[in-house]
Write a protein that holds these residues in place. Structure first.
Motif, PDB file in Angstrom:
ATOM      1  N   SER A  24      23.562  39.843  42.703  1.00 10.37           N
ATOM      2  CA  SER A  24      24.172  38.765  43.592  1.00 10.37           C
ATOM      3  C   SER A  24      23.044  38.095  44.177  1.00 10.37           C
ATOM      4  CB  SER A  24      25.175  39.114  44.306  1.00 10.37           C
ATOM      5  OG  SER A  24      26.438  39.696  43.453  1.00 10.37           O
ATOM      6  N   ALA A  25      22.867  36.681  44.510  1.00 11.47           N
ATOM      7  CA  ALA A  25      22.247  35.976  45.467  1.00 11.47           C
ATOM      8  C   ALA A  25      22.368  36.258  46.680  1.00 11.47           C
ATOM      9  CB  ALA A  25      22.171  34.606  44.966  1.00 11.47           C
ATOM     10  N   GLU A  26      21.467  36.336  47.603  1.00  9.72           N
ATOM     11  CA  GLU A  26      21.734  36.752  49.082  1.00  9.72           C
ATOM     12  C   GLU A  26      22.849  36.030  49.506  1.00  9.72           C
ATOM     13  OE1 GLU A  26      21.468  39.186  52.122  1.00  9.72           O
ATOM     14  OE2 GLU A  26      19.810  39.326  50.154  1.00  9.72           O
ATOM     15  N   ARG A  27      23.125  34.466  49.036  1.00 13.65           N
ATOM     16  CA  ARG A  27      24.090  33.744  49.838  1.00 13.65           C
ATOM     17  C   ARG A  27      25.644  34.258  49.001  1.00 13.65           C
ATOM     18  NH1 ARG A  27      21.742  31.009  45.670  1.00 13.65           N
ATOM     19  NH2 ARG A  27      23.322  30.178  43.918  1.00 13.65           N
ATOM     20  N   ASP A  28      25.448  34.797  48.234  1.00 14.96           N
ATOM     21  CA  ASP A  28      26.848  35.312  47.525  1.00 14.96           C
ATOM     22  C   ASP A  28      27.224  36.754  47.899  1.00 14.96           C
ATOM     23  OD1 ASP A  28      27.275  32.917  46.280  1.00 14.96           O
ATOM     24  OD2 ASP A  28      25.982  33.545  44.338  1.00 14.96           O
ATOM     25  N   ARG A  29      26.692  37.412  48.767  1.00 13.58           N
ATOM     26  CA  ARG A  29      26.804  38.617  49.267  1.00 13.58           C
ATOM     27  C   ARG A  29      28.024  38.916  50.193  1.00 13.58           C
ATOM     28  NH1 ARG A  29      21.715  42.574  48.893  1.00 13.58           N
ATOM     29  NH2 ARG A  29      20.893  41.974  46.675  1.00 13.58           N
ATOM     30  N   GLN A  30      29.089  38.219  49.875  1.00 12.84           N
ATOM     31  CA  GLN A  30      30.317  38.627  50.422  1.00 12.84           C
ATOM     32  C   GLN A  30      30.703  40.132  50.248  1.00 12.84           C
ATOM     33  OE1 GLN A  30      30.239  35.869  48.268  1.00 12.84           O
ATOM     34  NE2 GLN A  30      31.282  34.181  49.098  1.00 12.84           N
ATOM     35  N   TRP A  31      31.544  40.765  51.374  1.00 17.61           N
ATOM     36  CA  TRP A  31      31.636  42.125  51.252  1.00 17.61           C
ATOM     37  C   TRP A  31      32.551  42.529  49.931  1.00 17.61           C
ATOM     38  CZ3 TRP A  31      36.516  44.388  51.414  1.00 17.61           C
ATOM     39  CH2 TRP A  31      37.608  43.751  51.505  1.00 17.61           C
ATOM     40  N   TRP A  32      33.640  41.470  49.844  1.00 16.98           N
ATOM     41  CA  TRP A  32      34.407  42.024  48.488  1.00 16.98           C
ATOM     42  C   TRP A  32      33.472  41.886  47.383  1.00 16.98           C
ATOM     43  CZ3 TRP A  32      34.507  37.336  45.511  1.00 16.98           C
ATOM     44  CH2 TRP A  32      34.328  36.444  46.383  1.00 16.98           C
ATOM     45  N   ARG A  33      32.519  41.420  47.091  1.00 10.40           N
ATOM     46  CA  ARG A  33      31.787  41.558  45.890  1.00 10.40           C
ATOM     47  C   ARG A  33      31.208  42.767  45.286  1.00 10.40           C
ATOM     48  NH1 ARG A  33      30.557  36.728  43.242  1.00 10.40           N
ATOM     49  NH2 ARG A  33      31.708  34.646  44.433  1.00 10.40           N
ATOM     50  N   SER A  34      31.087  43.583  46.496  1.00  7.48           N
ATOM     51  CA  SER A  34      30.641  44.942  46.365  1.00  7.48           C
ATOM     52  C   SER A  34      31.431  45.963  46.795  1.00  7.48           C
ATOM     53  CB  SER A  34      28.792  45.183  46.640  1.00  7.48           C
ATOM     54  OG  SER A  34      29.178  44.882  48.249  1.00  7.48           O
ATOM     55  N   SER A  35      32.716  45.638  47.121  1.00  7.14           N
ATOM     56  CA  SER A  35      33.434  46.637  48.012  1.00  7.14           C
ATOM     57  C   SER A  35      33.774  47.967  47.333  1.00  7.14           C
ATOM     58  CB  SER A  35      34.630  45.865  48.375  1.00  7.14           C
ATOM     59  OG  SER A  35      35.275  45.483  47.192  1.00  7.14           O
ATOM     60  N   VAL A  36      33.964  48.765  48.246  1.00 10.56           N
ATOM     61  CA  VAL A  36      34.568  50.089  47.843  1.00 10.56           C
ATOM     62  C   VAL A  36      35.858  50.260  48.542  1.00 10.56           C
ATOM     63  CG1 VAL A  36      34.527  52.522  47.847  1.00 10.56           C
ATOM     64  CG2 VAL A  36      32.503  51.327  47.484  1.00 10.56           C
ATOM     65  N   ILE A  37      37.002  49.930  47.969  1.00  9.90           N
ATOM     66  CA  ILE A  37      38.268  49.930  48.570  1.00  9.90           C
ATOM     67  C   ILE A  37      39.032  51.284  48.054  1.00  9.90           C
ATOM     68  CG2 ILE A  37      40.573  48.793  48.677  1.00  9.90           C
ATOM     69  CD1 ILE A  37      38.910  46.073  48.100  1.00  9.90           C
ATOM     70  N   TYR A  38      39.663  52.029  49.213  1.00 10.88           N
ATOM     71  CA  TYR A  38      40.288  53.227  49.083  1.00 10.88           C
ATOM     72  C   TYR A  38      41.760  53.215  48.950  1.00 10.88           C
ATOM     73  CZ  TYR A  38      41.309  58.233  50.004  1.00 10.88           C
ATOM     74  OH  TYR A  38      41.860  59.628  49.823  1.00 10.88           O
ATOM     75  N   GLN A  39      42.532  53.476  48.081  1.00 13.40           N
ATOM     76  CA  GLN A  39      44.009  53.320  47.875  1.00 13.40           C
ATOM     77  C   GLN A  39      44.656  54.391  48.651  1.00 13.40           C
ATOM     78  OE1 GLN A  39      45.949  53.255  44.041  1.00 13.40           O
ATOM     79  NE2 GLN A  39      47.853  53.185  44.960  1.00 13.40           N
TER      80      GLN A  39
END
Length: 574
Positions: A24-39
């Protein structure tokens, strides 16, 4: 047997690697693009009031334990007011907390505490259907035919001489017909209403603008309370094809011979995307980068990406990956196809191995003879999984998954190596699938059993009184979090190590290239940045290239430069 391959010169990514996905480009590094989400499945997470059902204060109490996993968010399965006919997915009031789980004040405390730990709270939204106890459906039942109240749902006259047959042949996901007939105030048979799931879960009529207005109100209610976004249940089902034509394919809309999934009249209709575009605009009004994630069972993958175009949802679950077999060529194909498809619309790919609707991957990977009821549980009469093999493979699969770029979803308890409760007695089962099919399909209770927290407390620390809404197997004592926390080589230790490294090395925002093929085709080997992740799904021991050993699925993996079957490692390349 041993197989090996000469490492490319210099061990660095180069011409000899096969690139698949760019970082991902630096400008595209929103948290949800690499997120770890625990159900979190609230009723099985932690019970503080002693009634045997997990609650919101129980979740709040254990947030420090979750923070140790370096997660970005928790996703809460439904906690709304509900008769609990389908474990809360039958919602009677979308804007309040069921007393089983606590109060709105408890929810506010949970979100505030989570924020202190740097954790967002994502809530489950169920827009396809509600409970038959919902005031809107009760008003529809009391209203005359063709009234505005009835138009909130899908009511139709029956077929046959006296309307005695359902309006079409659609089947419920839970077994049996997808239609139930009403009774008029004078006792005569009335119209039929549609329910793709249980008869207590009537489908909304999304052709009616009033339904849109109602759910926009619900979205804003929770966004105003600070939620980080929504996981949208059966996000592909809201719009039905005009005329409600018969369908001879699978009830869940998946492709079958002669019935491709893209033709299913109750799923994936084009008009659905306008709904999510309007929702995205609402979320964009709020600060904090709020997200929408679709549970959309759509194939093939290039159709699924329609849900995550730039003006629609942020993420969608990758069910092809969730259901991948223990087969290296097929897994490589799914990973590459997923990344290629989602890259075309600029969306992150998500990866998941377990959730509340499928057999946990420890049990799934331990099934050497296969399982003929995908998505359904295992019972005492079934061939039992090889637990040791399943756990060994599950740990390897998790390590490989956490090396992939994109978002990751974890299901509560997988960090403890929990299997399904495959010996659950039928008298304890609560899943409507079991009851609607007369036990032919066991349902999902086995993956929903309460968690073990502390080995030497009643119900292994799940409940203050020892009560539990589903019984826990005695052998789960050894899986308790307190025992595992003391051992770095435990499954919990593996998750902590890998998740910390994933964050430190920015693997979620990273790239992917295939390492040149091993002689043994049972190996999956990928490079993300300067990390080489290797998983051996074959039967031969393979020789590894040189590199610093960062993580290993079991203590012996990667020792002396070799990787045995059903194991995985991360190596830092020079």
């Amino acid at each position: 047997m041993l197989s090996s391959i000469a490492a490319p010169e210099g061990l660095l990514p180069g011409a000899s690697l096969v690139p698949v996905h760019e970082a991902s480009a630096e400008r595209d590094r929103q948290w949800w693009r690499s997120s770890v989400i625990y159900q979190i499945y609230p009723r099985s997470f932690r019970d503080l009031n002693g009634d045997g059902i997990g609650d919101l204060p129980g979740i709040t109490a254990e947030l420090p334990a979750l923070a140790e996993l370096d997660i970005d968010a928790i996703w809460l399965s439904p906690f709304y007011v509900s008769p609990q006919k389908d474990a809360g997915y039958d919602v009677a009031d979308y804007c309040d907390v069921d007393p089983l789980f606590g109060t709105l004040d408890d929810f506010d405390t949970l979100t505030a505490t989570a924020k202190k730990h740097g954790i967002r709270v994502i809530v489950d939204l169920v827009p396809n259907h509600c409970s038959d106890a919902h005031t809107l459906f009760q008003a529809a039942l009391a209203a005359p035919e063709n009234s505005p109240a009835r138009d909130m749902f899908i009511f139709r006259d029956g077929t046959g001489e006296h309307g005695e047959n359902p309006p079409n042949n659609w089947q419920s996901h839970f077994g049996g017909p997808a239609w139930t007939r009403t009774t008029n105030p004078d006792g005569t048979p009335g119209q039929w209403y549609l329910h793709l799931f249980d008869s207590t879960q009537p489908d909304f009529n999304w052709d009616n603008p009033a339904v849109h207005d109602e759910f926009e109100r619900i979205l804003r209610f929770w966004l105003d309370r600070g939620v980080g976004g929504f996981r949208v249940d059966v996000a592909h089902a809201l719009i039905k094809k005009t005329g409600l034509p018969d369908w001879g394919g699978r009830a869940d809309g998946a492709s079958s011979e002669g019935f491709p999934g893209d033709q299913a009249p109750m799923f994936g209709q084009a008009g659905i995307h306008d709904i999510y575009r309007s929702w995205r605009k609402i979320l964009d009004e709020y600060d904090g980068d709020r997200v929408l994630c679709a549970e959309a069972t759509i194939d093939p993958l290039d159709r699924l990406t329609d849900w995550v175009r730039p003006d629609e949802m942020h993420q969608t679950f990758n069910f092809a990956y969730l259901h991948h077999p223990w087969n290296a060529p097929e897994l490589r194909r799914i990973i590459e196809t997923s990344l290629t498809a989602f890259d075309q619309v600029g969306a992150p790919t998500t990866w998941v191995l377990s959730n509340h609707d499928v057999v946990r991957h420890v049990s799934r990977f331990g099934l050497t003879a296969g399982h003929n009821r995908p998505g359904d549980g295992l019972g005492p009469e079934d061939l039992q999984p090889d637990h040791d093999l399943g756990l060994r493979r599950a740990r390897a699969a998790t390590l490989l998954m956490l090396a992939l770029p994109g978002g990751v979803y974890l299901y509560q308890g997988e960090e403890l190596g929990m299997p399904d409760h495959t010996m659950l007695e039928h008298g304890h089962r609560q899943d409507p699938t079991f009851h609607r099919t007369g036990g032919e399909r066991l349902g999902r209770d086995g993956c929903r059993v309460p968690l073990p927290w502390r080995a030497d407390e009643p119900s292994y620390g799940f409940s203050s009184t020892g009560a539990a809404w589903l019984p826990q197997p005695e052998e789960w004592r050894e899986l308790s979090r307190d025992l595992q926390a003391a051992h770095p080589a435990s499954t919990l230790g593996l998750y902590r190590t890998a998740l910390k490294l994933r964050r430190e090395l920015s693997l979620g925002h990273g790239s992917l290239a295939w390492w040149p093929e091993f002689e043994d085709d049972g190996v999956v080997a990928l490079v993300n940045g300067n990390v080489l992740a290797v998983m051996n799904m074959g039967t031969n021991t393979v020789q590894l290239p040189e590199g610093e050993l960062l993580a290993q699925s079991v203590p012996e993996a990667g020792q002396d430069g070799f990787l045995g079957p059903d194991t995985a490692v991360w190596l830092r390349l020079a």
